[in-house]
Design an enzyme around this catalytic site. Structure first.
Site, short mmCIF file in Angstrom:
data_model
loop_
_atom_site.label_atom_id
_atom_site.label_comp_id
_atom_site.label_asym_id
_atom_site.label_seq_id
_atom_site.Cartn_x
_atom_site.Cartn_y
_atom_site.Cartn_z
N CYS A 1 -0.67 0.19 1.99
CA CYS A 1 0.30 0.13 2.55
C CYS A 1 1.73 0.59 2.47
O CYS A 1 2.38 0.59 3.47
CB CYS A 1 0.54 -1.03 1.62
SG CYS A 1 -0.37 -2.48 1.52
C1 BEZ Z 1 -3.62 -0.86 0.35
O1 BEZ Z 1 -3.35 -1.15 0.64
O2 BEZ Z 1 -4.27 0.54 -0.53
C2 BEZ Z 1 -4.51 -2.00 -0.01
C3 BEZ Z 1 -4.49 -2.73 -0.71
C4 BEZ Z 1 -5.29 -3.74 -1.13
C5 BEZ Z 1 -6.89 -3.89 -0.75
C6 BEZ Z 1 -7.05 -2.14 -0.77
C7 BEZ Z 1 -6.58 -0.99 -0.17
#
Ligand code: BEZ
Length: 211
Positions: free
Chosen positions: A45
């Site tokens: 994200c």
């Molecule tokens: C991420 O944005 O890195 C992420 C968020 C939730 C689960 C796995 C990855």
């Protein structure tokens, strides 16, 4: 309930990093992109939100507002924005919706319990100036989205909203397009003064009309 293409995008009021807003009013008469991501302070994200901030001038050029959502608070969004600036070189320059009670996430069916019971998936809704949903995408938490593709399809949506054309596989702005099958050859000759090439009666190619 799932939101389908052609539905009116549900309206809502929500707190964001740019104050409380009412969604339809905030969109005004522009195109909009509402996208969710699973959680603040997560690695994928972080890269996505930085990339959208970098691409903001491209969305502006397309008369399109962008807004992100996750099920965290405004205070968390603010703290995380500083991390995004530090690590991605650019701070989110668009609102982040705080949705700790999952009101908007539920309205837009962004929680898919068989993937994750509480966090939002990576949803994208492209909304036209008429507030209708023009495109939806759903990615899992593990795969960051390709925002170059989102700009590409936005170009296609904006072009095909105004001209009787469709865009072929892997089309990019400036390339030839397809005359919609509902136009007769006579109508197509009138609409496309640059002409068209008939590969098959159902496959007619013309230069992009607004170039
Ligand atoms: C991420 O944005 O890195 C992420 C968020 C939730 C689960 C796995 C990855």
């Amino acid at each position: 309930m799932a939101i389908r293409l052609g539905d009116t995008a549900p309206d809502f009021e929500a707190p964001t990093t740019e104050g409380t807003l009412r969604f339809h009013e905030w969109l005004g008469n522009k195109w909009g992109i509402l996208f969710s991501h699973p959680k603040d302070f997560t690695p994928v994200c972080t890269t996505e939100l930085g990339e959208v901030a970098r691409l903001k001038p491209e969305f502006d050029k397309r008369n399109t507002k962008v807004i992100a959502l996750s099920v965290d608070s405004v205070a968390d969004h603010e703290k995380w924005s500083a991390d995004i600036e530090e690590t991605q070189g650019v701070r989110p320059n668009y609102p982040l919706i705080a949705d700790p009670e999952r009101r908007v996430a539920t309205l837009y069916d962004m929680i898919h319990p068989n993937a994750d019971n509480t966090l939002t998936v990576r949803s994208v809704f492209i909304i036209g100036p008429d507030k209708k949903v023009k495109l939806t995408l759903t990615y899992p938490a593990s795969a960051g989205r390709n925002f170059a593709e989102i700009l590409r399809v936005l170009d296609s949506l904006q072009l095909t909203a105004n001209h009787s054309v469709a865009t072929p596989v892997n089309w990019k702005d400036g390339e030839d397009v397809i005359v919609v099958p509902s136009l007769s050859d006579a109508q197509a000759r009138e609409k496309f003064p640059k002409g068209f090439r008939t590969v098959k009666p159902y496959l007619r190619i013309t230069p992009q009309p607004n170039k």
